[in-house]
Write an enzyme that holds these catalytic residues in place. Sequence first.
Site, PDB file in Angstrom:
ATOM      1  N   GLY A   1      46.566  25.274  36.547  1.00 33.42           N
ATOM      2  CA  GLY A   1      46.193  25.634  35.178  1.00 33.42           C
ATOM      3  C   GLY A   1      46.612  24.573  34.165  1.00 33.42           C
ATOM      4  O   GLY A   1      45.935  24.370  33.154  1.00 33.42           O
TER       5      GLY A   1
ATOM      6  N   HIS B   1      48.931  41.395  26.114  1.00 37.37           N
ATOM      7  CA  HIS B   1      47.582  41.986  26.183  1.00 37.37           C
ATOM      8  C   HIS B   1      47.176  42.629  24.860  1.00 37.37           C
ATOM      9  O   HIS B   1      46.001  42.634  24.507  1.00 37.37           O
ATOM     10  CB  HIS B   1      47.504  42.983  27.347  1.00 37.37           C
ATOM     11  CG  HIS B   1      47.624  42.310  28.683  1.00 37.37           C
ATOM     12  ND1 HIS B   1      47.951  42.970  29.845  1.00 37.37           N
ATOM     13  CD2 HIS B   1      47.474  40.998  29.036  1.00 37.37           C
ATOM     14  CE1 HIS B   1      47.998  42.106  30.856  1.00 37.37           C
ATOM     15  NE2 HIS B   1      47.712  40.902  30.379  1.00 37.37           N
TER      16      HIS B   1
ATOM     17  N   HIS C   1      46.523  30.690  33.906  1.00 34.28           N
ATOM     18  CA  HIS C   1      47.285  31.338  34.986  1.00 34.28           C
ATOM     19  C   HIS C   1      46.787  32.781  35.062  1.00 34.28           C
ATOM     20  O   HIS C   1      47.405  33.697  34.527  1.00 34.28           O
ATOM     21  CB  HIS C   1      48.781  31.290  34.687  1.00 34.28           C
ATOM     22  CG  HIS C   1      49.347  29.901  34.615  1.00 34.28           C
ATOM     23  ND1 HIS C   1      49.032  29.021  33.592  1.00 34.28           N
ATOM     24  CD2 HIS C   1      50.198  29.233  35.443  1.00 34.28           C
ATOM     25  CE1 HIS C   1      49.673  27.877  33.804  1.00 34.28           C
ATOM     26  NE2 HIS C   1      50.384  27.977  34.918  1.00 34.28           N
TER      27      HIS C   1
ATOM     28  N   SER D   1      44.782  40.026  32.223  1.00 35.85           N
ATOM     29  CA  SER D   1      44.166  39.322  31.084  1.00 35.85           C
ATOM     30  C   SER D   1      42.673  39.023  31.296  1.00 35.85           C
ATOM     31  O   SER D   1      41.892  39.164  30.336  1.00 35.85           O
ATOM     32  CB  SER D   1      44.951  38.051  30.743  1.00 35.85           C
ATOM     33  OG  SER D   1      45.268  37.306  31.889  1.00 35.85           O
TER      34      SER D   1
ATOM     35  N   ASP E   1      49.887  31.480  30.552  1.00 36.87           N
ATOM     36  CA  ASP E   1      50.756  32.578  30.964  1.00 36.87           C
ATOM     37  C   ASP E   1      51.394  32.304  32.336  1.00 36.87           C
ATOM     38  O   ASP E   1      51.155  33.038  33.297  1.00 36.87           O
ATOM     39  CB  ASP E   1      49.885  33.857  31.004  1.00 36.87           C
ATOM     40  CG  ASP E   1      50.672  35.110  31.309  1.00 36.87           C
ATOM     41  OD1 ASP E   1      51.900  35.113  31.087  1.00 36.87           O
ATOM     42  OD2 ASP E   1      50.056  36.095  31.763  1.00 36.87           O
TER      43      ASP E   1
ATOM     44  N   GLU F   1      43.671  29.801  38.926  1.00 42.14           N
ATOM     45  CA  GLU F   1      44.753  30.510  39.622  1.00 42.14           C
ATOM     46  C   GLU F   1      45.049  29.732  40.904  1.00 42.14           C
ATOM     47  O   GLU F   1      44.138  29.428  41.672  1.00 42.14           O
ATOM     48  CB  GLU F   1      44.302  31.955  39.916  1.00 42.14           C
ATOM     49  CG  GLU F   1      45.195  32.759  40.844  1.00 42.14           C
ATOM     50  CD  GLU F   1      46.655  32.863  40.367  1.00 42.14           C
ATOM     51  OE1 GLU F   1      46.886  33.263  39.216  1.00 42.14           O
ATOM     52  OE2 GLU F   1      47.559  32.523  41.163  1.00 42.14           O
TER      53      GLU F   1
HETATM   54  C1  LIG Z   1      52.236  35.941  34.863  1.00 44.29           C
HETATM   55  S1  LIG Z   1      51.026  35.781  36.092  1.00 44.29           S
HETATM   56  C2  LIG Z   1      49.504  35.863  35.217  1.00 44.29           C
HETATM   57  C3  LIG Z   1      49.140  37.194  34.655  1.00 44.29           C
HETATM   58  C4  LIG Z   1      47.829  37.238  33.934  1.00 44.29           C
HETATM   59  N1  LIG Z   1      47.656  36.139  32.983  1.00 44.29           N
HETATM   60  C5  LIG Z   1      47.676  38.550  33.190  1.00 44.29           C
HETATM   61  O1  LIG Z   1      48.087  38.648  32.021  1.00 44.29           O
HETATM   62  O2  LIG Z   1      47.123  39.480  33.781  1.00 44.29           O
HETATM   63  C6  LIG Z   1      51.094  34.058  36.490  1.00 44.29           C
HETATM   64  C7  LIG Z   1      50.082  33.632  37.546  1.00 44.29           C
HETATM   65  O3  LIG Z   1      50.063  32.201  37.576  1.00 44.29           O
HETATM   66  C8  LIG Z   1      49.835  31.775  38.922  1.00 44.29           C
HETATM   67  N2  LIG Z   1      50.264  30.357  38.944  1.00 44.29           N
HETATM   68  C9  LIG Z   1      51.527  29.849  39.093  1.00 44.29           C
HETATM   69  N3  LIG Z   1      51.512  28.516  38.923  1.00 44.29           N
HETATM   70  C10 LIG Z   1      50.219  28.180  38.623  1.00 44.29           C
HETATM   71  C11 LIG Z   1      49.578  26.956  38.271  1.00 44.29           C
HETATM   72  N4  LIG Z   1      50.261  25.796  38.201  1.00 44.29           N
HETATM   73  N5  LIG Z   1      48.253  26.980  38.001  1.00 44.29           N
HETATM   74  C12 LIG Z   1      47.554  28.131  38.043  1.00 44.29           C
HETATM   75  N6  LIG Z   1      48.101  29.329  38.375  1.00 44.29           N
HETATM   76  C13 LIG Z   1      49.424  29.354  38.645  1.00 44.29           C
HETATM   77  C14 LIG Z   1      50.655  32.745  39.722  1.00 44.29           C
HETATM   78  O4  LIG Z   1      50.177  32.777  41.053  1.00 44.29           O
HETATM   79  C15 LIG Z   1      50.402  34.063  38.964  1.00 44.29           C
HETATM   80  O5  LIG Z   1      49.326  34.745  39.495  1.00 44.29           O
END
Ligand SMILES: C[S@@+](CC[C@H](N)C(=O)[O-])C[C@H]1O[C@@H](n2cnc3c(N)ncnc32)[C@H](O)[C@@H]1O
Length: 286
Positions: A144, A19, A42, A100, A164, A118
């Site tokens: 994603g 961040h 993500h 994010s 991410d 997401e």
């Molecule tokens: C590390 S967290 C994201 C945190 C966010 N980017 C932040 O910095 O606030 C990863 C997220 O990716 C989602 N996720 C997992 N596989 C995914 C995919 N193939 N496509 C989109 N989202 C996915 C999960 O549900 C989770 O909410």
Amino acid sequence: MLSYQHAYHAGNIADVHKHLALMLLLEGFAENSGAFSFYDSHAGRGIYDLSSPEAEKTGEHKMGVSAIDEPQNDKRAPARYLDLIETFRKEHGEHAYPGSPSIAHHFMRPGDKMFLTELHPTEHRVLEENFSAFKSVDIRKQDGFEMLSRLKYPHHLRGVALIDPAYEVKTDYRSVPRSLMKALSGWPNGVFVVWYPILPDERHKQMVRSLFSLGGNAVFESLLMAPDVADRRGMIGTGLMIFNAPQGFEEKLAVAMDEITTLMFGEGLGSHSIKKGQPVGSAALL
Ligand SMILES: C[S@@+](CC[C@H](N)C(=O)[O-])C[C@H]1O[C@@H](n2cnc3c(N)ncnc32)[C@H](O)[C@@H]1O
């Protein structure tokens, strides 16, 4: 079936790392008059509560954002990051932490655009609740990596994409370079930021090699290592691979990360380092 929920990890050292980097990039984009796009492959739910049972259970934010003790009225990056959180808390409550999408939203001006994907049903629903009021935010319940692979015509030529994943699925380590290779061919001057955890078995190494071979000297790695702990089964550090960063950004990030590492862990504890890519020439490892 996805089980990872970022509410358990919000505000931890990985969030501080990614961040802070995101803030520095977007500050730069927002200072320039041209419109920009932000893609978050993500996205998570966008807003977290550090007093929630999930955050309480792991207490990870205590070593991250909650450990930063910064003097007031400072103009350096760690103070600006804390100011951003303070501004966010005025609107969302004293224990809120911006994900994010919220960090990016802070810098958006009329004409800028944000694209969020997401997959987790609950995270996607809450993300929609948090952002559906904003016309400039496009939210999809979509993979994603698929979104990145199809990123042929970005909304604006200027902008940032954050990649991410949670890496709960082992294939994420291969999906990142594969989808990024396609994204870079569709958006060659886009700034791409890939986050990954450093685990004791160093399972990120192959992916990082692939990303270096993909980016050549247009990519660099930023590594934040936590202080040594007796129990080294969990995350011992966090990494970012940053493609097509604006001129001077690498130096700016290095200074900011050195400062925040000291504020977070204490003088001489933990470390931040930067590794630069080499001109393309080696065989692709994808
Ligand atoms: C590390 S967290 C994201 C945190 C966010 N980017 C932040 O910095 O606030 C990863 C997220 O990716 C989602 N996720 C997992 N596989 C995914 C995919 N193939 N496509 C989109 N989202 C996915 C999960 O549900 C989770 O909410």
